[in-house]
Each structure stands twice: as structure tokens, then as C-alpha cells.
Enzyme design. Structure first.
Site, PDB file in Angstrom:
ATOM      1  N   THR A 178      75.300  68.251  24.429  1.00  0.00           N
ATOM      2  CA  THR A 178      75.898  66.989  24.863  1.00  0.00           C
ATOM      3  C   THR A 178      75.421  65.818  24.007  1.00  0.00           C
ATOM      4  O   THR A 178      74.318  65.861  23.441  1.00  0.00           O
ATOM      5  CB  THR A 178      75.510  66.733  26.340  1.00  0.00           C
ATOM      6  N   ASP A 179      76.215  64.749  23.983  1.00  0.00           N
ATOM      7  CA  ASP A 179      75.790  63.521  23.287  1.00  0.00           C
ATOM      8  C   ASP A 179      74.720  62.771  24.089  1.00  0.00           C
ATOM      9  O   ASP A 179      74.098  61.841  23.573  1.00  0.00           O
ATOM     10  CB  ASP A 179      76.991  62.605  23.017  1.00  0.00           C
ATOM     11  N   GLU A 180      74.497  63.186  25.358  1.00  0.00           N
ATOM     12  CA  GLU A 180      73.558  62.437  26.207  1.00  0.00           C
ATOM     13  C   GLU A 180      72.120  62.568  25.704  1.00  0.00           C
ATOM     14  O   GLU A 180      71.255  61.779  26.075  1.00  0.00           O
ATOM     15  CB  GLU A 180      73.695  62.876  27.670  1.00  0.00           C
ATOM     16  N   LYS A 187      68.640  69.236  28.247  1.00  0.00           N
ATOM     17  CA  LYS A 187      69.524  69.650  27.148  1.00  0.00           C
ATOM     18  C   LYS A 187      68.860  69.354  25.798  1.00  0.00           C
ATOM     19  O   LYS A 187      68.974  70.134  24.857  1.00  0.00           O
ATOM     20  CB  LYS A 187      70.885  68.932  27.237  1.00  0.00           C
ATOM     21  N   ASN A 225      83.798  65.363  28.638  1.00  0.00           N
ATOM     22  CA  ASN A 225      85.076  66.083  28.724  1.00  0.00           C
ATOM     23  C   ASN A 225      85.776  65.754  30.037  1.00  0.00           C
ATOM     24  O   ASN A 225      85.129  65.392  31.019  1.00  0.00           O
ATOM     25  CB  ASN A 225      84.840  67.592  28.721  1.00  0.00           C
ATOM     26  N   GLY A 278      68.296  55.065  35.926  1.00  0.00           N
ATOM     27  CA  GLY A 278      68.242  55.482  34.506  1.00  0.00           C
ATOM     28  C   GLY A 278      69.612  55.590  33.855  1.00  0.00           C
ATOM     29  O   GLY A 278      69.763  56.271  32.843  1.00  0.00           O
ATOM     30  N   HIS A 279      70.606  54.909  34.427  1.00  0.00           N
ATOM     31  CA  HIS A 279      72.011  55.034  33.987  1.00  0.00           C
ATOM     32  C   HIS A 279      72.191  54.564  32.541  1.00  0.00           C
ATOM     33  O   HIS A 279      71.928  53.396  32.229  1.00  0.00           O
ATOM     34  CB  HIS A 279      72.855  54.172  34.940  1.00  0.00           C
ATOM     35  N   ASP A 320      78.245  85.125  33.303  1.00  0.00           N
ATOM     36  CA  ASP A 320      78.113  83.949  34.176  1.00  0.00           C
ATOM     37  C   ASP A 320      77.453  84.366  35.492  1.00  0.00           C
ATOM     38  O   ASP A 320      77.744  85.432  36.035  1.00  0.00           O
ATOM     39  CB  ASP A 320      79.509  83.357  34.445  1.00  0.00           C
ATOM     40  N   TYR A 373      79.512  53.237  40.411  1.00  0.00           N
ATOM     41  CA  TYR A 373      78.085  52.908  40.328  1.00  0.00           C
ATOM     42  C   TYR A 373      77.866  51.562  39.630  1.00  0.00           C
ATOM     43  O   TYR A 373      78.460  51.299  38.575  1.00  0.00           O
ATOM     44  CB  TYR A 373      77.317  53.972  39.525  1.00  0.00           C
ATOM     45  N   PHE A 400      83.693  74.908  33.821  1.00  0.00           N
ATOM     46  CA  PHE A 400      84.773  74.017  33.376  1.00  0.00           C
ATOM     47  C   PHE A 400      85.116  74.261  31.896  1.00  0.00           C
ATOM     48  O   PHE A 400      86.171  74.820  31.572  1.00  0.00           O
ATOM     49  CB  PHE A 400      84.331  72.564  33.647  1.00  0.00           C
ATOM     50  N   ILE A 418      71.060  83.904  33.118  1.00  0.00           N
ATOM     51  CA  ILE A 418      70.273  83.737  31.883  1.00  0.00           C
ATOM     52  C   ILE A 418      68.780  83.589  32.191  1.00  0.00           C
ATOM     53  O   ILE A 418      67.953  83.626  31.284  1.00  0.00           O
ATOM     54  CB  ILE A 418      70.783  82.575  30.989  1.00  0.00           C
ATOM     55  N   TYR A 465      68.779  65.735  33.299  1.00  0.00           N
ATOM     56  CA  TYR A 465      69.796  66.581  32.644  1.00  0.00           C
ATOM     57  C   TYR A 465      69.688  66.457  31.129  1.00  0.00           C
ATOM     58  O   TYR A 465      69.562  67.461  30.415  1.00  0.00           O
ATOM     59  CB  TYR A 465      71.209  66.181  33.111  1.00  0.00           C
TER      60      TYR A 465
HETATM   61  P1  NAD Z   1      79.888  73.589  34.482  1.00  0.00           P
HETATM   62  O1  NAD Z   1      78.798  73.101  35.380  1.00  0.00           O
HETATM   63  O2  NAD Z   1      81.305  73.368  34.861  1.00  0.00           O
HETATM   64  O3  NAD Z   1      79.721  75.165  34.254  1.00  0.00           O
HETATM   65  C1  NAD Z   1      78.486  75.777  34.029  1.00  0.00           C
HETATM   66  C2  NAD Z   1      78.679  77.293  34.138  1.00  0.00           C
HETATM   67  O4  NAD Z   1      77.405  77.907  33.859  1.00  0.00           O
HETATM   68  C3  NAD Z   1      79.120  77.774  35.510  1.00  0.00           C
HETATM   69  O5  NAD Z   1      80.141  78.740  35.388  1.00  0.00           O
HETATM   70  C4  NAD Z   1      77.864  78.401  36.109  1.00  0.00           C
HETATM   71  O6  NAD Z   1      78.126  79.444  37.025  1.00  0.00           O
HETATM   72  C5  NAD Z   1      77.157  78.894  34.854  1.00  0.00           C
HETATM   73  N1  NAD Z   1      75.716  79.010  35.040  1.00  0.00           N
HETATM   74  C6  NAD Z   1      74.882  78.049  35.526  1.00  0.00           C
HETATM   75  N2  NAD Z   1      73.628  78.529  35.594  1.00  0.00           N
HETATM   76  C7  NAD Z   1      73.655  79.789  35.081  1.00  0.00           C
HETATM   77  C8  NAD Z   1      72.675  80.775  34.869  1.00  0.00           C
HETATM   78  N3  NAD Z   1      71.398  80.574  35.204  1.00  0.00           N
HETATM   79  N4  NAD Z   1      73.038  81.962  34.308  1.00  0.00           N
HETATM   80  C9  NAD Z   1      74.342  82.186  33.978  1.00  0.00           C
HETATM   81  N5  NAD Z   1      75.322  81.286  34.201  1.00  0.00           N
HETATM   82  C10 NAD Z   1      74.978  80.103  34.737  1.00  0.00           C
HETATM   83  O7  NAD Z   1      79.545  72.968  33.060  1.00  0.00           O
HETATM   84  P2  NAD Z   1      80.529  72.389  31.928  1.00  0.00           P
HETATM   85  O8  NAD Z   1      80.847  70.986  32.245  1.00  0.00           O
HETATM   86  O9  NAD Z   1      81.615  73.359  31.680  1.00  0.00           O
HETATM   87  O10 NAD Z   1      79.532  72.376  30.685  1.00  0.00           O
HETATM   88  C11 NAD Z   1      79.349  73.534  29.895  1.00  0.00           C
HETATM   89  C12 NAD Z   1      78.340  73.231  28.796  1.00  0.00           C
HETATM   90  O11 NAD Z   1      78.809  72.167  27.974  1.00  0.00           O
HETATM   91  C13 NAD Z   1      76.969  72.799  29.337  1.00  0.00           C
HETATM   92  O12 NAD Z   1      75.976  73.382  28.520  1.00  0.00           O
HETATM   93  C14 NAD Z   1      76.988  71.286  29.176  1.00  0.00           C
HETATM   94  O13 NAD Z   1      75.684  70.785  28.979  1.00  0.00           O
HETATM   95  C15 NAD Z   1      77.836  71.137  27.924  1.00  0.00           C
HETATM   96  N6  NAD Z   1      78.587  69.864  27.829  1.00  0.00           N
HETATM   97  C16 NAD Z   1      79.350  69.438  28.886  1.00  0.00           C
HETATM   98  C17 NAD Z   1      80.089  68.254  28.755  1.00  0.00           C
HETATM   99  C18 NAD Z   1      80.979  67.757  29.873  1.00  0.00           C
HETATM  100  O14 NAD Z   1      81.531  66.655  29.771  1.00  0.00           O
HETATM  101  N7  NAD Z   1      81.186  68.518  30.945  1.00  0.00           N
HETATM  102  C19 NAD Z   1      80.037  67.515  27.565  1.00  0.00           C
HETATM  103  C20 NAD Z   1      79.239  68.003  26.524  1.00  0.00           C
HETATM  104  C21 NAD Z   1      78.531  69.174  26.653  1.00  0.00           C
HETATM  105  P1  TYD Z   2      79.821  61.649  35.095  1.00  0.00           P
HETATM  106  O1  TYD Z   2      81.226  62.138  35.212  1.00  0.00           O
HETATM  107  O2  TYD Z   2      78.812  62.087  36.100  1.00  0.00           O
HETATM  108  O3  TYD Z   2      79.348  62.017  33.613  1.00  0.00           O
HETATM  109  P2  TYD Z   2      77.999  61.560  32.812  1.00  0.00           P
HETATM  110  O4  TYD Z   2      77.045  60.954  33.752  1.00  0.00           O
HETATM  111  O5  TYD Z   2      77.516  62.874  32.302  1.00  0.00           O
HETATM  112  O6  TYD Z   2      78.470  60.624  31.753  1.00  0.00           O
HETATM  113  O7  TYD Z   2      79.840  60.070  35.103  1.00  0.00           O
HETATM  114  C1  TYD Z   2      80.636  59.337  34.189  1.00  0.00           C
HETATM  115  C2  TYD Z   2      80.387  57.867  34.434  1.00  0.00           C
HETATM  116  O8  TYD Z   2      80.885  57.523  35.750  1.00  0.00           O
HETATM  117  C3  TYD Z   2      78.907  57.488  34.438  1.00  0.00           C
HETATM  118  O9  TYD Z   2      78.758  56.183  33.878  1.00  0.00           O
HETATM  119  C4  TYD Z   2      78.552  57.458  35.920  1.00  0.00           C
HETATM  120  C5  TYD Z   2      79.857  56.982  36.576  1.00  0.00           C
HETATM  121  N1  TYD Z   2      80.085  57.490  37.955  1.00  0.00           N
HETATM  122  C6  TYD Z   2      80.384  56.601  38.978  1.00  0.00           C
HETATM  123  O10 TYD Z   2      80.461  55.367  38.775  1.00  0.00           O
HETATM  124  N2  TYD Z   2      80.573  57.108  40.229  1.00  0.00           N
HETATM  125  C7  TYD Z   2      80.473  58.431  40.521  1.00  0.00           C
HETATM  126  O11 TYD Z   2      80.633  58.815  41.706  1.00  0.00           O
HETATM  127  C8  TYD Z   2      80.196  59.340  39.444  1.00  0.00           C
HETATM  128  C9  TYD Z   2      80.075  60.816  39.699  1.00  0.00           C
HETATM  129  C10 TYD Z   2      80.008  58.825  38.167  1.00  0.00           C
END
Ligand code: NAD
Ligand code: TYD
Length: 346
Positions: free
Chosen positions: A129-131, A158, A184, A287-288, A33, A211, A11, A60, A154
Site C-alpha cells: 500500500t501507499d500508506e 505493511k 482501491n 493518527g489520520h 485463503d 471523520y 476484495f 499464512i 495497519y
Molecule cells: P481484504 O481484506 O478484502 O482481503 C484480504 C484477504 O486475505 C481475505 O480473503 C482474507 O480471508 C485473507 N486473509 C486474511 N488473513 C489471512 C491469513 N492469515 N491467511 C490466509 N488468508 C488470509 O483486502 P484487500 O483490500 O483485497 O487487500 C489485499 C491486499 O492489497 C492487502 O495486502 C492490502 O494491504 C493491499 N492493498 C489494499 C488496498 C485497498 O485499497 N484495499 C490498496 C493497496 C494495497
Molecule cells: P478507508 O476506506 O478506511 O481507507 P484508508 O483509511 O485505508 O485510506 O478510508 C478512506 C478515507 O475515508 C479516510 O480518510 C478515512 C475516511 N473515512 C470516513 O470518513 N468515515 C468512515 O466511516 C470510513 C470507514 C473512512
């Protein structure tokens, strides 16, 4: 300049790859990837013919893959996004997160260290991530000084990877930089996360599983604004620093879901209230974390970054993208997704 972007088919990674390939025609951008369920080369169809774009299928977890790709391209920088990224999946299978997020990151750090020892001007940029900071109560913000307190497998994985990145900086002077970003949303988001899952379920007239009490709060950032921030930090950030990135945009889940329902009804020509009827309160996530909110003033003051779109604009663009890309949705929700969905929601 040659940059390896790990996770570039995912993504956020796909938006980062597109931005760098388009904005820096003089750079070589190597997308490394493994193409897990979350990685999809369709996300990059529009730029895959560009002469400065290279795709390398690699894991990786496999140092042989990393050695081969580092030797072939001699990168000046790494932007590391490859990860297992979904909290609910980490509750089902925590070890997958330990392997990819922790061991995979350490593999990458070790190969970068080996290839870069005695050189100058390199950069290892870890996207996190901020998590890792845990949960906030009703007030306050995460800053770069907030103590780590992860709660999900998760976020624990991280947090561990962040510690390893900083440890390589402190111990081996590997030039590292870390950003911790809020939630994001946007095009190409895999439909397991809240916003794309609910968009897909509205299209398919399936229940919208909220949830717990739905009063959990997240700080939402449009993915293209995150890619701009990553570009700025990669080029202008200081070695060994951390920058928090956030949307200045907190929403309670239920408020977000109701807004999404209203916008979807308008765009799909449904009678008002149609999609809201799909909202179903379900068992809470264990653990939400109650609330996340980022203080992004450091990146704002030092690098001049702030989000460019409002949440309403970003959400509108996101919904339009999904309505125009139903084939993509069909493709990514076939196969493995069906088993995950059954396990998680039935
Ligand atoms: P995503 O799950 O959409 O994509 C992850 C990508 O990594 C995929 O293309 C997958 O094929 C690849 N991948 C997974 N395991 C692999 C491996 N062993 N070797 C090589 N490639 C591998 O994730 P995303 O939401 O795009 O997040 C990307 C990064 O940003 C992550 O590190 C995540 O922790 C961080 N992040 C995400 C968010 C969010 O809201 N999505 C917010 C903050 C930080
Ligand atoms: P999510 O998109 O999984 O991101 P994160 O857990 O990394 O913040 O979830 C965002 C919020 O939405 C989180 O409070 C959990 C809630 N949620 C639901 O209520 N129902 C769902 O089916 C999902 C996937 C998330």
C-alpha cells in the site's frame, strides 16, 4: 506455470484471481485463503468451475498449511495479497495485524525460499500500500524513493512486511518484487471501507459517518485497473524493483461522498439531496493521514500502464454492482460485522 495467489477470496485478490484464470487458461491458479471475515468464496462463483482454478483453505500463520500447499503445487510464482487490511480495525486490534501481515508474510517468504533455493525463474510478488509512506501535505506525491513513515498499526505492519520482503531479496536473493498502490474501490469491496460502507448505509438509510472535517484526501483507483497493473508487473516487472500504482485521481472525502450521494439518488430514483441529508460529521480517526497521492510515472513509462476508467465511470459501475448484489451485502454484513459496526460507530 503455477501461481499461488494468497488472499484470493478478498476484495482485490478476487479480481486478480479472476483475471489470471480467465486470461491465462494454460496456468494453474491456486487461491490460498483462510476465509476470514473479509474472505468470501461468493466473490469467485463465476470462475470456480474453471479447470485451471484451485482453492486451498490455508492460513499464512500456519507453516504446515504453507508446506502442504507448496509441496502439492510446486508454484513458479506467488502473488501475496493476504492481509488484515482495514485501518480502523488495526486501531482496535493491532496485534492481529502484526500476526497476519508481518509474521504471515515472513512465513510465506521462508517457505518460498526453502522450496525455490537452487531454482530459476521464480517470482515472489508482494502487494502493498501507499500508506507505508505516511501523509502528504497539500502538495507533492509519493514516489518509489519516498522514505517510509507509517502512522497507523495497519501501515506500520505493511511497512514491516515490505522490509522483510526486500530483506529476503537482499539476503537470500529470493526474486522479489513489491508494488505500493493507492486506495482501491469497486465490486466485492467489504463494506467497512469508505465507499462500500457509504453505499450500504445509503441503501439502508443509515448515517454516513464522515471523520473529522472531511477534508482528508485519497487517490482512488478502480480495482480492475489494479488487477491489470498486477498482471503487467508479474509478467514484465524486474526482480528486486518497486513500482508505485495510483489512480491519478485525488478526491477530498467530502467531495467524494457528495458525488456518491448524488449518483445514488439518481440511480435509486430518490429526490435530489435525499442521501446528502445522511452525512454526519463524527469524531476523527486517531493518527489520520491527511493526504495520499501517488506518482505512478515509473510503471507508466516502464510498463505502459495507466488506469482505463475515469472515477465517475468506475464509481457508476461500482454502485450498479452493489444495487444488483444486495444479497451479497446482506450476507457479508450479518454476523461479526454487526459487532464491529457497533464498536466503531455507536
Ligand atoms: P481484504 O481484506 O478484502 O482481503 C484480504 C484477504 O486475505 C481475505 O480473503 C482474507 O480471508 C485473507 N486473509 C486474511 N488473513 C489471512 C491469513 N492469515 N491467511 C490466509 N488468508 C488470509 O483486502 P484487500 O483490500 O483485497 O487487500 C489485499 C491486499 O492489497 C492487502 O495486502 C492490502 O494491504 C493491499 N492493498 C489494499 C488496498 C485497498 O485499497 N484495499 C490498496 C493497496 C494495497
Ligand atoms: P478507508 O476506506 O478506511 O481507507 P484508508 O483509511 O485505508 O485510506 O478510508 C478512506 C478515507 O475515508 C479516510 O480518510 C478515512 C475516511 N473515512 C470516513 O470518513 N468515515 C468512515 O466511516 C470510513 C470507514 C473512512
Amino acid at each position: 506455470m503455477t501461481i499461488i495467489v494468497t488472499g484470493g477470496a478478498g476484495f482485490i485478490g478476487s479480481h486478480v484471481v479472476r483475471r489470471f484464470v480467465t486470461n491465462y487458461p494454460g496456468y494453474r491458479i491456486v487461491n490460498l485463503d483462510a476465509l476470514t471475515y473479509a474472505g468470501n468464496l461468493e466473490n469467485l462463483r463465476d470462475i470456480e468451475q474453471e479447470p485451471n482454478y484451485f482453492f486451498e483453505k490455508g492460513n499464512i500463520l500456519d507453516t504446515g498449511d504453507l508446506e502442504r500447499i507448496f509441496s502439492q503445487y510446486s508454484p513458479d510464482g506467488v502473488i501475496h495479497l493476504a492481509a488484515e487490511s482495514h485501518v480502523d480495525r488495526s486501531i482496535l486490534s493491532p496485534l492481529d495485524f502484526v500476526y497476519t501481515n508481518i509474521i504471515g508474510t515472513v512465513n510465506l517468504l521462508s517457505v518460498a525460499r526453502k522450496h525455490w533455493t537452487g531454482t530459476k525463474g521464480k517470482r515472489f510478488y508482494h502487494v502493498s500500500t501507499d500508506e507505508v509512506y505516511g501523509a502528504l501535505g497539500a502538495t507533492g506525491y509519493f514516489t518509489e524513493e519516498t522514505k517510509y513513515d507509517p502512522h497507523s498499526p495497519y501501515s506500520a505492519s505493511k511497512a514491516s512486511s515490505d522490509h522483510f520482503v526486500r530483506a529476503y531479496g537482499d539476503t537470500y536473493q529470493l526474486p522479489v518484487i513489491v508494488t505500493n498502490c493507492s486506495n482501491n474501490y469497486g465490486p466485492n469491496h467489504f463494506p467497512e471501507k469508505l465507499i462500500p460502507l457509504f453505499i450500504n448505509n445509503i441503501i439502508e438509510k443509515k448515517p454516513l459517518p464522515v471523520y473529522g472535517d472531511g477534508l482528508y484526501t485519497r487517490d482512488w483507483l478502480f480495482v480492475k485497473d489494479h488487477a491489470v497493473a498486477i498482471d503487467l508487473v508479474f509478467h514484465k516487472g524486474k526482480d528486486f524493483e518497486t513500482y508505485n500504482i495510483g489512480g491519478f485521481n485525488e478526491r477530498k472525502n467530502i467531495d467524494l461522498v457528495k458525488l456518491l450521494c448524488k449518483m445514488m439518488d439518481e440511480k435509486m430514483g430518490n429526490a435530489p439531496g435525499t442521501s446528502e441529508k445522511l452525512i454526519t460529521y463524527v469524531k476523527d480517526r486517531p493518527g489520520h493521514d491527511r493526504r495520499y497521492a501517488i506518482d505512478a510515472s515509473k510503471i507508466n513509462k516502464e510498463l505502459g500502464w495507466k488506469p482505463s476508467v475515469t472515477f465517475e465511470e468506475g464509481l457508476s459501475q461500482t454502485i450498479d454492482w452493489y444495487l444488483q448484489n444486495t444479497e451479497w451485502l446482506k450476507h457479508v454484513t450479518s454476523g461479526e460485522y454487526q459487532q464491529y459496526y457497533q464498536k466503531q460507530y455507536q
